[in-house]
Enzyme design. Structure first.
Site, PDB file in Angstrom:
ATOM      1  N   CYS A 260       0.810  -1.226   0.000  1.00 36.88           N
ATOM      2  CA  CYS A 260       0.000   0.000   0.000  1.00 36.88           C
ATOM      3  C   CYS A 260       0.839   1.270   0.000  1.00 36.88           C
ATOM      4  CB  CYS A 260      -0.944  -0.005   1.198  1.00 36.88           C
ATOM      5  SG  CYS A 260      -2.067  -1.416   1.237  1.00 36.88           S
TER       6      CYS A 260
ATOM      7  N   CYS B   2      -4.361   5.077   8.239  1.00 34.81           N
ATOM      8  CA  CYS B   2      -4.528   3.647   8.509  1.00 34.81           C
ATOM      9  C   CYS B   2      -5.527   3.397   9.618  1.00 34.81           C
ATOM     10  CB  CYS B   2      -3.185   3.014   8.870  1.00 34.81           C
ATOM     11  SG  CYS B   2      -2.540   3.523  10.473  1.00 34.81           S
TER      12      CYS B   2
END
Length: 252
Positions: free
Chosen positions: A213, A236
């Site tokens: 990611c 996150c």
């Protein structure tokens, strides 16, 4: 507002924590980052920890902390999906700075077996992947502390533009001594103290998280534009409120 002027006996716990954070921010306004850290050390004592990703900018804050107390607990979340360069950068910095209490925390194996047995959850649901690999482990790791230090900065993304020096987060306070720093400030400090750069920075990575990611960042983009490329996701979840398994899965 002076901290000793607060009467928290008649205030709900969450409101008392917000008042404490505001009072600390007022005291910290105008102070240098190192002095903000010293204020946090004095106020929270053994209830304080540093959370570090050992990412692009991490050497600066780790160095500042090492100059005050090399035994301060440093929490590092090893998600199992990190770049090998990050792990080697961590080891090099720990040795260079003489840090003696770095705690490498990993996701619970049983939880991974429950929700990500084949290791591809990041492809199907990035929020859930961040939740089990970052938010939950950090929540458990911080359970013994009252406050934690982060390296977040206002310039990094629009979601951080109004970042306070001290902020309430659930039952804890977060300390953001570099909130007002720019990329130039960080690099100037790094060079002045001859600190090693994360090896991926030279390859165009300005914010470094998990391998699947994290992408390179083009000139003119936010530093965190390479995180979860192509998605609306920018954090996150660890800075959206820690709530263990109930939290929805930002860089530290």
């Amino acid at each position: 507002m002076a901290l000793d002027a607060l009467d928290i006996s008649t205030i709900a716990p969450t409101e008392a924590l917000k008042s404490e954070a505001r009072a600390l921010s007022e005291r910290a306004e105008g102070l240098a980052a190192g002095d903000i850290l010293k204020l946090a050390f004095e106020h929270f004592g053994t209830g304080l920890a540093l959370v570090s990703s050992f990412g692009a900018d991490s050497a600066v804050l780790l160095h500042m902390v090492s100059e005050i107390d090399k035994t301060l607990p440093v929490v590092f979340i090893d998600t199992g999906k990190l770049f090998g360069e990050t792990l080697r950068h961590r080891d090099a910095l720990v040795e260079r700075l003489g840090l003696t209490n770095v705690r490498s925390v990993k996701p619970q194996p049983k939880r991974l077996e429950e929700v990500d047995p084949d290791g591809t959850l990041w492809f199907r649901n990035t929020d859930a992947c961040c939740g089990v690999r970052k938010v939950e482990p950090l929540s458990f790791a911080l359970s013994e502390f009252d406050a934690w230090i982060t390296g977040r900065k206002r310039h990094q993304a629009v979601t951080r533009a109004n970042l306070a020096l001290f902020e309430a987060d659930g039952e804890k306070i977060k300390v953001n001594p570099l909130a007002g720093w720019t990329s130039r400030d960080v690099e100037a400090y790094r060079l002045a103290h001859d600190l090693p750069a994360h090896p991926l920075v030279a390859e165009g990575y300005k914010s470094i998280g998990c391998m699947p990611c994290t992408d390179r960042v083009a000139d003119g983009e936010d530093e965190r534009a390479g995180r979860w490329r192509g998605q609306a996701k920018t954090e996150c979840g660890i800075h959206l409120g820690l709530a263990g398994r109930e939290a929805n899965g930002s860089g530290i």
